[in-house]
Write an enzyme that holds these catalytic residues in place. Structure first.
Site: not given
Ligand code: OXD
Ligand code: MN
Length: 576
Positions: A63, A191-193, A200, A220, A242, A244-245, A269, A358-360, A391
């Site tokens: 993003r 890209y995704g976001g 988002k 979120h 984003s 952080c698990g 998410d 940041n691959s998804r 984190r």
């Protein structure tokens, strides 16, 4: 609707226009087209049926918050933490880039629903895009096609999304939100976001604006149901920045020693939450699939995710193995060679990652072995606890509980986390990230805090609010807490706090577990580590209150007095 599509068609000048219906035949046709154009690579259909790989442009992998704008008529209606552009200027600037941007391409009309069809938790969006990869991703992440037209009926109340990858030029990349017009224009990124506008852009930025006006919450947050050995399910929502698990927590498999405990996945998410007629807070997953971070996902860290993405999934920027399956850093069985995310030959000695950090993976939620039977309940699930977490190598203990909703709102408002690769910029810097919403506020943050306080007044049975930190270190590189499935031990304490069973003691920052009240059976955890994990260092916290104050200044005017009261009260308790 037709008129708007025609107008946009005139602007972007695609060669072809295609209205998508969401059918299986259409999906197969789109996949074929994408493979032919090289936008998708077909993977081994025997081993991972229905799975494809996409490689994005090397400069288009996360993003771009610096190119993301909230466009309201008055600047003071957006958060000072985000970028603002006047709507007129934005339409003009982006209009020039969109002009003829789809020449030689197809414009897909992609209608979809965010939230649950035929419920209060439902918003329709129509996204126009020239990326077949984007259309196929939306098909997984939202309820797409005819179902959305049906939901919309004769209404004109839908989000107008316009997206073009255009020429992917860094200087011509913009993601603009127009909350007052219920519109999103995104250009220059696939890209995704940035490109999957339902996620988002709509479900958080536009929806947070709508939620405030309409009296609900767009957050979120992941959503889970924690089942106890007695079969009681406690629903928990959790906001984490984003990477952080969140996805791992949403699909957690408890350790063997915790017999009878189970976690049901509702969402990983985005949560939309409303007050029910019984005065409780109810939440739904706004999405229909997962757009998860691939690196680090393995049978050890997240077996449920690994099972989910065995079929019908799209992988973005991961490594392609020789047998036509995929791999990423952190997955078991390092291949001796493969093709990296940029399409180059790769071996473990290449000295660079095979998969982009940041691959998804994009996978249907319905395929998740731990998916909750309630995940599509139009009423949502009743929330008993809300978690905030980041984190933090230092300061924040493993877990603490807010004294009440107002204090919990303050804890969320002052949350901080170290930056990750989900957005461009430096990794590992501590930044304030209120409610993990920093990149996603659709309006002024101080008003967003006020909205939380106001919502609290409407909820008769308020969820308890907790802060967790899985990432505290011994001062060096070593994490004190094992994390992953062992996080179940903290969830158990939280669930038992909700039912009044677990012990806690009052500290200046909140209620904390009494010695022995976190179940450590079957875990080798030295007392000294637990002590460090639950330490409240008053001096460090006093320093934290100074940093909070600085942050409040950045937020500008309008901070609710309740938040300032909580800040003062924390200082008093720390000095007392
Ligand atoms: C995400 C993010 O993709 O937060 O979920 O970046
Ligand atoms: Mn996210």
């Amino acid at each position: 609707m037709k008129k708007w599509v025609e107008e946009m068609q005139l602007l972007c000048k695609p060669d072809k226009l295609e209205w998508l219906d969401g059918s299986e035949t259409e999906k197969q046709r789109l996949i074929k087209e994408a493979v032919k154009k090289g936008e998708l690579v077909e993977l081994n259909q025997k081993k991972i049926p229905g799975c494809y790989l996409h490689r994005s442009a090397p400069n288009d992998v996360s993003r771009t918050e610096n190119l993301t704008f909230i466009c309201t008529s008055r600047k003071e209606d957006t958060t000072p933490l985000a970028n603002w552009m006047a709507p007129k200027e934005a339409y003009k600037k982006l209009g020039e880039i969109f002009e003829g941007a789809m020449k030689g391409r197809t414009m897909y009309v992609v209608p979809f629903i965010m939230g649950i069809p035929k419920s209060k938790f439902s918003k329709v969006c129509v996204q126009l895009t020239d990326s077949v990869y984007v259309a196929l991703n939306i098909r997984i992440l939202a309820r797409m096609g005819k179902i959305a037209w049906k939901e919309l009926g004769k209404s004109n109340n839908f989000t107008r999304g316009l997206h073009s990858v255009a020429d992917l030029n860094e200087n011509r990349k913009f993601i603009c939100h127009f909350p007052e017009d219920n519109a999103i224009w995104s250009v220059g990124s696939g890209y995704g976001g940035n490109a999957l506008l339902g996620k988002k852009c709509l479900a958080l930025r536009i929806a947070s604006h709508q939620a405030r006006k309409e009296g609900w919450m767009a957050e979120h947050m992941m959503l889970i149901g924690v089942e106890s050995p007695e079969g009681k399910i406690t629903y928990i929502a959790g906001a984490f920045p984003s990477q952080c698990g969140k996805t791992n927590l949403a699909m957690l498999k408890p350790p063997e020693s915790m017999k009878g405990w189970r976690v049901w996945t509702v969402g990983d998410d985005i949560a939309w939450m409303r007050v029910g007629s019984d005065g409780r807070l109810y939440a739904v997953n706004a999405e229909a699939g997962f757009f998860g971070v691939a690196p680090g996902t393995s049978y050890k860290t997240n077996p449920n995710a690994m099972e989910t993405l065995k079929k019908n999934s799209i992988f973005t920027n991961v490594l392609l193995k020789e047998d036509g399956t995929v791999w990423w850093e952190g997955m078991d069985g390092v291949p001796s060679k493969g093709t990296d995310w940029q399409g180059n030959p790769w071996t473990p000695d290449s000295g660079k990652p095979g998969a982009q950090p940041n691959s998804r993976f994009t996978a249907p939620a319905s395929q998740c072995p731990s998916i909750s039977p309630e995940w599509e309940n139009p009423k949502g699930v009743p929330i008993s606890a809300i978690l905030f977490g980041g984190r933090r190598a230092k300061l924040a203990p493993l877990v603490y509980e807010a004294f009440n909703w107002q204090h919990g709102t303050f804890i969320g408002a002052t949350m901080a986390s170290e930056t990750t690769a989900a957005a461009t910029g430096q990794v590992g810097i501590v930044r304030r990230d209120p409610m993990a919403m920093l990149p996603f506020f659709g309006y002024r943050t101080t008003n967003y805090f006020r909205h939380w306080i106001e919502m609290g007044k409407k909820i008769r049975t308020q969820p308890k609010i907790f802060h967790v930190n899985w990432f505290k270190t011994d001062g060096g590189q070593t994490f004190l807490w094992p994390g992953f499935r062992e996080n179940m031990r903290v969830l158990k304490w939280i669930v038992e706090r909700c039912s009044g069973k677990a012990d806690a003691e009052k500290t200046p920052i909140g209620f904390m577990p009494k010695k022995g009240s976190i179940d450590l059976i079957g875990l080798e955890m030295p007392d000294s580590a637990m002590k460090k994990l639950l330490l409240v260092d008053k001096n460090a916290w006093l320093q934290e209150t100074i940093e909070q104050e600085e942050f409040f200044k950045e937020l500008g005017s309008g901070m609710p007095k309740e938040i300032l009261e909580e800040h003062a009260a924390l200082k008093r308790r720390l000095k007392g």
